[in-house]
Write a protein that holds these residues in place. Sequence first.
Motif, PDB file in Angstrom:
ATOM      1  N   GLU A  68       0.828  -1.204   0.000  1.00  0.00           N
ATOM      2  CA  GLU A  68       0.000   0.000   0.000  1.00  0.00           C
ATOM      3  C   GLU A  68       0.866   1.259   0.000  1.00  0.00           C
ATOM      4  OE1 GLU A  68      -3.913   1.835   2.303  1.00  0.00           O
ATOM      5  OE2 GLU A  68      -2.788   0.171   3.223  1.00  0.00           O
ATOM      6  N   ALA A  69       1.947   1.241   0.763  1.00  0.00           N
ATOM      7  CA  ALA A  69       2.823   2.411   0.836  1.00  0.00           C
ATOM      8  C   ALA A  69       3.450   2.714  -0.521  1.00  0.00           C
ATOM      9  CB  ALA A  69       3.913   2.175   1.882  1.00  0.00           C
ATOM     10  N   GLU A  70       3.887   1.679  -1.240  1.00  0.00           N
ATOM     11  CA  GLU A  70       4.497   1.902  -2.551  1.00  0.00           C
ATOM     12  C   GLU A  70       3.471   2.400  -3.570  1.00  0.00           C
ATOM     13  OE1 GLU A  70       7.270  -0.883  -4.149  1.00  0.00           O
ATOM     14  OE2 GLU A  70       8.105  -1.387  -2.177  1.00  0.00           O
ATOM     15  N   TRP A  71       2.231   1.951  -3.442  1.00  0.00           N
ATOM     16  CA  TRP A  71       1.187   2.464  -4.326  1.00  0.00           C
ATOM     17  C   TRP A  71       1.008   3.970  -4.129  1.00  0.00           C
ATOM     18  CZ3 TRP A  71      -1.217   1.618  -8.602  1.00  0.00           C
ATOM     19  CH2 TRP A  71      -1.440   0.324  -9.069  1.00  0.00           C
ATOM     20  N   HIS A  72       0.874   4.391  -2.891  1.00  0.00           N
ATOM     21  CA  HIS A  72       0.674   5.825  -2.633  1.00  0.00           C
ATOM     22  C   HIS A  72       1.880   6.639  -3.086  1.00  0.00           C
ATOM     23  CE1 HIS A  72      -3.217   5.848  -0.647  1.00  0.00           C
ATOM     24  NE2 HIS A  72      -2.857   4.763   0.016  1.00  0.00           N
TER      25      HIS A  72
END
Length: 247
Positions: A68-72
């Motif tokens: 999720e962090a890499e997506w954002h």
Amino acid sequence: MKDRFENRVALVTGAASGIGRSVALQIAAEGGAVVVADIQDDLGAGVAREIIDAGGRAVYRHLDVASEAEWHATVAATVDEFGSLGILINNAGIAHPDLIEDTTHELYARVIAVTQTSVFLGHRAASASLKASGHGAVVNVSSMFGIVGGFGSAPAYAAAKGAVRALSKNTAVAWGGDGVRVNSVHPGFIETPTLGAGSRERLAALTPLRRIGTADEVAELISFLASDQASYITGGEFVVDGGYTAQ
């Protein structure tokens, strides 16, 4: 239609090879700026260079689609680099050959994370940018085995791709009022790295058109759905499988 994607910005996952690479090249060739996202850094950077060398706009971004962090971070970097994000192509995924009784819980969870949960995370992370673009379009790459049972193997893959099909429809309904279209594409046997090393002749014989499809053929459909030519199409599912699911 050289300028079909002029002033458009697309984020394509799994873009280092196969269908994702073909989509990235097509959108860029038709005027779009492309974020080539993948975990295969050398191959992905090579695709971005190929686009730039041809006079297009592109940047490579390392993206673990299960994070999720890499997506954002990737969505934020896209907007910083190109000013907006209007097209999201969720293409990344992994497969496995096992029968259900031979599929470990860990393997099942990993396939679901990369192939299914990644689409949920992508929708969430890109939602505000897609809505703000005024022409948001999402194409989620499922599979014909997200519609039919296939060979009875690879249960995690089939479950994940079936969920991508349903999530695409759900998000299409939710975002219709915001002007964001969401569709799913369901490839059949396509000559890509995920097809593996099995007999092409056997797979072709199972297909009414009697051949394996190409990544470019799938990319043509994806590009159409991402463009304004498909402006009244949302919540749809489109098979590109040489007739396999028609049998």
